[in-house]
Structures are given as structure tokens and as C-alpha cells.
Write a protein that holds these residues in place. Sequence first.
Motif, PDB file in Angstrom:
ATOM      1  N   ASP A 685       0.829  -1.214   0.000  1.00  8.09           N
ATOM      2  CA  ASP A 685       0.000   0.000   0.000  1.00  8.09           C
ATOM      3  C   ASP A 685       0.860   1.260   0.000  1.00  8.09           C
ATOM      4  OD1 ASP A 685      -2.246  -1.531  -0.017  1.00  8.09           O
ATOM      5  OD2 ASP A 685      -2.521  -1.501   2.175  1.00  8.09           O
ATOM      6  N   ARG A 686       1.945   1.257   0.728  1.00  9.63           N
ATOM      7  CA  ARG A 686       2.841   2.422   0.711  1.00  9.63           C
ATOM      8  C   ARG A 686       3.461   2.610  -0.678  1.00  9.63           C
ATOM      9  NH1 ARG A 686       4.842   4.474   5.546  1.00  9.63           N
ATOM     10  NH2 ARG A 686       6.804   4.967   4.485  1.00  9.63           N
ATOM     11  N   ALA A 687       3.837   1.494  -1.283  1.00  9.59           N
ATOM     12  CA  ALA A 687       4.411   1.595  -2.632  1.00  9.59           C
ATOM     13  C   ALA A 687       3.392   2.161  -3.611  1.00  9.59           C
ATOM     14  CB  ALA A 687       4.903   0.229  -3.096  1.00  9.59           C
ATOM     15  N   ARG A 688       2.100   1.706  -3.482  1.00 11.92           N
ATOM     16  CA  ARG A 688       1.066   2.206  -4.381  1.00 11.92           C
ATOM     17  C   ARG A 688       0.821   3.695  -4.146  1.00 11.92           C
ATOM     18  NH1 ARG A 688      -2.406  -1.304  -3.252  1.00 11.92           N
ATOM     19  NH2 ARG A 688      -1.982  -2.680  -5.042  1.00 11.92           N
ATOM     20  N   ALA A 689       0.824   4.118  -2.912  1.00 10.17           N
ATOM     21  CA  ALA A 689       0.642   5.545  -2.624  1.00 10.17           C
ATOM     22  C   ALA A 689       1.774   6.378  -3.227  1.00 10.17           C
ATOM     23  CB  ALA A 689       0.573   5.764  -1.117  1.00 10.17           C
ATOM     24  N   ILE A 690       2.978   5.820  -3.232  1.00  6.64           N
ATOM     25  CA  ILE A 690       4.118   6.549  -3.844  1.00  6.64           C
ATOM     26  C   ILE A 690       3.923   6.653  -5.341  1.00  6.64           C
ATOM     27  CG2 ILE A 690       6.599   6.451  -4.256  1.00  6.64           C
ATOM     28  CD1 ILE A 690       6.817   5.031  -1.513  1.00  6.64           C
ATOM     29  N   TYR A 691       3.463   5.571  -5.968  1.00 11.81           N
ATOM     30  CA  TYR A 691       3.196   5.622  -7.414  1.00 11.81           C
ATOM     31  C   TYR A 691       2.124   6.668  -7.725  1.00 11.81           C
ATOM     32  CZ  TYR A 691       6.038   1.656  -8.923  1.00 11.81           C
ATOM     33  OH  TYR A 691       7.076   0.843  -9.248  1.00 11.81           O
ATOM     34  N   ILE A 692       1.100   6.709  -6.880  1.00  9.99           N
ATOM     35  CA  ILE A 692       0.026   7.687  -7.116  1.00  9.99           C
ATOM     36  C   ILE A 692       0.577   9.111  -7.001  1.00  9.99           C
ATOM     37  CG2 ILE A 692      -2.128   8.600  -6.165  1.00  9.99           C
ATOM     38  CD1 ILE A 692      -2.829   5.721  -5.361  1.00  9.99           C
TER      39      ILE A 692
END
Length: 897
Positions: A685-692
Motif C-alpha cells: 500500500d505504501r508503494a502504491r501511494a508513492i506511485y500515485i
Amino acid sequence: MPSISQDLYPSEEDLLYEEEILRNPYSLKLWWRYIQARRDAPVKKRVVLFERSLKALPGSYKLWYAYLKQRMEGVRGLSLANTQHESLNNTFERALVTMHKMPRIWIMYLKTLTEQKLLTRTRRTFDRALCSLPVTQHDRIWEDYLKFVSQQGVPTETSLRVYRRFLKFDPTHIEDFIEFLQSSELWQEAAERLAQVLNDDTFHSSKGRPRHQLWLELCNLLTKHANEVSGLQVDAIIRGGIRRFTDEVGRLWTSLADYYIRRGLFEKARDVYEEGMMSVMTVRDFSMVFDAYTQFEESMLAAKMEILEVSDDEREEEKEQEANDIDLRLARLEDLMNRRPELVSSVLLRQNPHNVHEWHKRVKLFVDNPARQILTFTEAVRTVDPFKAVGKPHTLWVSFARLYEAHDDLVNARVIFDKAVQVGYKAVDDLASVWCEWAEMELRHKNFKGALKLMARATAEPSAAVKRIVAAEGDAPVQMRVHKSLKLWSFYVDLEESLGTLDDTRKVYERILDLKIATPQIILNYTALLEEHKYFEDAFKVYERGVQIFKYPHVREIWTTYLSKFVSRYGGKKLERARDLFEQAVEKVPAEDAKPLYLQYAKLEEEHGLDRHAMAIYDRATKAVTDQEKLSIYEIYIARAAEFLGVPKTRAIYEHAIESGLPDKDVKTMCIKYAELERNLGEIDRARAIYIHASQMADPRSDAEFWVKWNDFEVQHGNEDTFREMLRIKRSVSASYSQMHFILPEYLMQQEATKVSLEEAVDTLKRAGVPEDDMAALERQIAPAPLQDGMRSLGFVSGGVQAQREAGQVLGSPTRRAVVNPEEIEIGAESEEEEEAGAGVDVAQKTIPDAVYGELAGKARELAEEEKAERGVQREREGDEVVGARERFKRQKASQA
């Protein structure tokens, strides 16, 4: 007595006019009306009528003019031998009795006489007209008079006398007279008249010809007709033109030589050619004189050879003399051709005697004649003024000395150098170059002590007494400043290093530092010398002096070398001293030079200091370097932090880098690396938030690599909802880049992003002709409530997911991250009951192609088959009913409960 024809008597129609004339015979009006009424009468009757009227009115100009014109018309076309011409002349004579003051009558009479070719009578009539008419009307007579005397058949003497009389009346037409003299081949008088014109400073050409053209005309006349013209000083005239008209010098010199050639004075002509070649200032004039000279010699040689071939009967002695004369002329012609380069060089040097390059070229012409080279160098160094020189004047002295050196005459070479160092050059560098060349000559001949003495002499500072004398004179020569020449000191110190002792070399270096003429390279050379002889502390002192003298960017190499040498020398033994040096180095370093110093500083702490100090230095480096170098510094910082402190400690560095103001492309790179780190740590989830977060800076059209990485990430770790959210964000970002940055009016782009509402932007796009797609319409319908100021940020597209750590919120797990969508509609128990009762609204579904999901398509089909098996009975009850997303979500929660 002959009878009068009846046709001449008055007719009945004339009785009225006759009666009026009888009553008033002196009325011009009555006579003129009578004549006009009988304009169609026979010529003889009109003549009688004119004669009667003129008898009554002999002073009437109108009657005489009309009568004479009629008589002139009557003789037109008749032979000159016809008596009518003489009758016409008599009529003109009778008219002039009373009309002698009328110029028009005279002009008519003179034209008639001119057509009759009566030369003497015409000339006398012209003279009578000039005597009768006033002077103010003479110009009308002179015009025809000059045309008359210019006709063929008129004696030349008569024409000359007429022209001379005319010049007394109007001297401004002297040019016409000169042209007449030339056309009459009267060259003597033409030359004299032309010379008089040129001697008259007040003369202005009536034909607009400049004096320059008149001068050339006189020169041509004198040279082409040298035998016909005498009494004029031709040589003085042409030489005066040479001095006055510099643009035709070559032509005038050839004209003067041509004059003597036509006079048969061939040796004099040759002297004129030689003088001309030695005095012209341009190559064009020189080429003109040289070509004429060559043509003259060739023609003389051809004439001699022709004479020798024709004279077969001459004696042997005369033939031998002619042959010797031919050989002499051949040698003279060959010598002339060989002298051309030298003569051209002389012309160029006359244009600018201070042209150093031309003097060098002139010396090369005499490469086989050392004596001529020495004479040329002597003339050059005497002529060239260093302050007016074009080029480097000291090279003449150096080349002069090398000429003697090439012939093993070192004594004279030293004499030349000794004179050269006393010349007042314009630049100090010129004098320094002479000293260096002198020393190099001594080195080439193994005179090492002499070379060192020369350099010591060259770098010696003038005494105070000499300085006072020069200061009193005002203008200080270069000899007073040459002791501060860096070129001279650099050569001196190289000699000392190669030939002298260490102490002498150190003295030279110290003298350079005292004179404050050192360069960073001098500092580095001095320290290298000291280190080579193991004087390390002395070398460090020199480094200290260097960093105090110079500023950035010149001091950069000194600091780099100093710090490297110090660290390699002491390592961690004098750590505090090394830290002080590094702090001094980075204190005033500009951003573009900061990176190597900080890396060197951090390496010192890593090898001999503390890790936390190294990390602090890396952190300082991220703020000190330029924006283009920050990414590389952060990469090194993160790698060292992961090595020394562990991978989790790098999160703060990543977040600091992303928020530090890096360029967008570097922020994307850092976000990708940060997301990869979180993925490796299992924080999906943290990785996805960074991509966003990074997606707002990645244009799908130009940055496909970012979206490929996110796509691969979702394929491996996401689900249908996260994949669909990624696609929605991609479309939103693509629309913002393609529409907002290129279609929105400029005034919207200039406004603050937080003050432009979504509705205003869409309306502006509609007015610009951009259609609103279905996805944009749907997002507009489900848009969240406005912000506090009533506006939604135009430049930010919400990712729609938030990671929250709430105990027991999802599946009762305190550590599980729940995906929360702020736009999601909360469905409570009451609403579920209402939907079961039929209060809900069905939402139509649209099938998504399998290509969108990639590898997830197969997994999706397997999940669908399992759900079908579990809910088979329920499917049979529902039949073909279409179930929407909301209904499926409700049933899924019910099944889990």
C-alpha cells in the motif's frame, strides 16, 4: 518697258480693300487684313501686294517677317544656281536697311546664306550681324556662327579666328574650343589651352567634367603627340598630376614613360619605369607600371632581333655588337622578372612600413643570400615602431639573432639580443619573450650558467634611483615592469628546477609569491617540488597561502589537491585538523564545485570518523550542490545509509528527497526507487501511494516507462479495483497534460492552481471546442464537495486511496491497512433493507475486455467459476436477472457475515 500681266491688277473683290487703303495708306491693320484675305492668291500677286505694303510701311517687322518667310518658301527645293536665291538675298538686304536691329531677320538671312554655301559672304554677314545687334543678343548669332565654321570646307584658320573671337565673348566654352582643336589635329594649341585651364583654379567645367579627367586628357595628349607638342614642361605636368591624383598614379607613370619613348629617349623611359615601381603605393598601380615596363623591354628586344635578322650585309663587328646588345637586353628582362616578388614586397611595405609579417616575408625572398637577409633585418628593426607595429615586433629581433646563430656566429647573436632587450616595446610580454629566446639559445649551446645568469638579470627589480628617474620622466618603459612577468618567472623557475639547487628554486618560488603574480598552477608545482623532497609541512603551508590568495573557481584545484594530500599523508591521525580544512573548503564553495569536496569530506568521516558525521555531511551536500547533481548525491546518501544504518532508515531520506524541490524527472526517479524499496519490504500500500504521488508528474505520452513499471506492479500485487484505479489516474493525468497545458487559455494557467475550479476549467474547454468525454462527465457527477474556499484544485487528481492504521476496522486486524475511498457511498443496514424492499436503483454493467487485465484475466475467470458453484442455487432463482455492482457488494458482505 515690259507690260504688266492682268492677273496682277486688283480684281473687283479687291476694290473694297483698295478703297480703304487709298483713304488710309499707312494703316498696318488694313494692309494685313488685305494680305490675309488674299492668302490663296498667286504668289506673284502676293509679292506685289507685300511690296506695295512695305513701300508704304518699310519699318513694319510683321510685314517684313511674313514677306521673307514667303520668299524663303518660294526658293525651297530650287537649285543653288537659280537666280531666285540672289533675289531672296537682295530682299534680305533691303529688309535689313530698316530691320538691322531685329535678330530674327539676321538669323533667317544667315541660315539662307549658309544653305547657299557662300562662305565669304556668310562670314561677312555674321560679322555685320554682330556689329549691328547689341551684345545681349550676340549669343543667338554665335550659336549659328560656330556651327557654320565647324562645317567641312571652312578653312581651319577662319574657324580658329572665329573661335578665338568667341572665347573673348564667352570664355566658359573653352572646352568646345579644345575639342575643336583636337578634331582639327592642332595638338600644340590644344595642349596649351588645356594647360591654361588646369592652371586656373577658378575654372569650372561647363560639361561637368572633373579636373581629374582634364588632367588625364592633357597627359594623354602630351604623351601620344609628344613630337607635335613643344614648349610645355611635360615631365613637370605629369609629375604634378602624380602628386595630386593618387588613384591614377600607375597610369600617369606609364604615360610619362610613353612620352619619353615617343621622343626616342629609351633610357630615360627606363628610368621613369624604375622610379614608378619604387614609388607606387598600391599593387594595382605597380602591376600597371610593371606590365608596361615588361612590354617595353620585350618590344625593344624584338626590334633589335628584327634589325639583326634584316641587316645581313653589315660587317661582322656590327653584328657582334648587336648580338651583345640583345644578350644585354635579355639579361635585363630576366632580371626584371626575377625582381618582381621583391618589388611587390616593397609596395606592401610602403603601404605600411610597420607590418611585421611583410618584413618576415621579405626576408624569406633572400633565403639564398644571407647578406641581403642581414640588410633586410637591419632595415626592418630600424623602421618598425613597436607602438605602431602590426604583429609582434620582437619576432624581428629574434629571427635576426637566429640568423646569426644558424651561421654559428654566437657573438653577433648575443649582440642582437642585447640590443633587442633595450627596445621600448608596447607590451611586457614582448620583452619577456626576447629574454626567454635568448636563454633558450644559450641552452641550445650548453651554456647553462649563462642562461641562469640571463634569467636572474631579466627578473632583477630596478633600483629605487632608476624608479625615481623614470617617474620624473613620466612614461615608464616595459623594462621597468618586466620583473613582474609571469612568463619570465615561469621560465626561470623551470631552469632552476632543471639546473639549479633546491634552495635556489625555493627562493624563486618565494619571490613569485611575494610579487603576487603566482597562479594556481605555480602553487601546485611548488608543492609538488616540496613533496618530492619530503618537505610535507612546508608544502601544506604553501597550500595554505594558495587558498588564501585565490578565490573560486581558481582555488578549486588547490583545495582538491591539498585535501587529498593531507588525508593521504595523515589519514585519521589529525582528524580534527582535517575537519577544519574541509570546513574551510566548503564554507564558500559555489554550488557547481561543491560535490567533489563534500564527497571527499564524507569519505574521510567514513574511513576515519563517525558514521553519523558522514550522514550529516551527505545531508549538507544535498542542500549545497546544484539541482542537477542532487539526485546523484541522494543516491549516494541512500546507499551509505542503507549500508551503515539499515534499509528502513532510508525512508526518511527518500521522503526528504521527494519534498526537497528536485526537478520533476528526478522526483519520479526517486519515487520509483522508493516504491521498489517498499515493495521489497512488503509494504504494497505504501508503494502504491508513492506511485500515485509520482503519477502527477508523469505524462503518459512521454514517460511510458513509469506507467509500465506501475502496470507491472499492479499485475503482481494489485487487484481489479487497484488496477482500474491506476487506469483512471492515467486517463486523468493524460487529460490534464493534453488539455490543460495546451488548450486552456493563458490567463487560466497563470492563476493559482488552488483558485481554479473544475467547473470553470470544463466550461472553458467547451468554449474552446473540446468535447467532454464520458469519463470526464462521470467524474464531474461524482466529484466531492468543494474545498473551504469553494474551489477544487485543478492541478491535483486524487488517487482515491488512503492507508490508515485503525485497529479492528477491516477484518478485525489492528495491523492490516484498509483501503478507504473518500468518494465511496457508505451503505448502512437500513439502506440494505430498503434496497431489499425495492427502493434501490439498479446500475447497468459493461463488460471490460480481458486485455485490460493481462495475466489477471485467467485468475478472474477461476474466481468467477468458484462463485458460480457456491451460489448456483441462488442463480437459478434469480434467472437471467442483471445484478449491479452495488447488489454484488451487498451480497458479498452478507456471505462473509
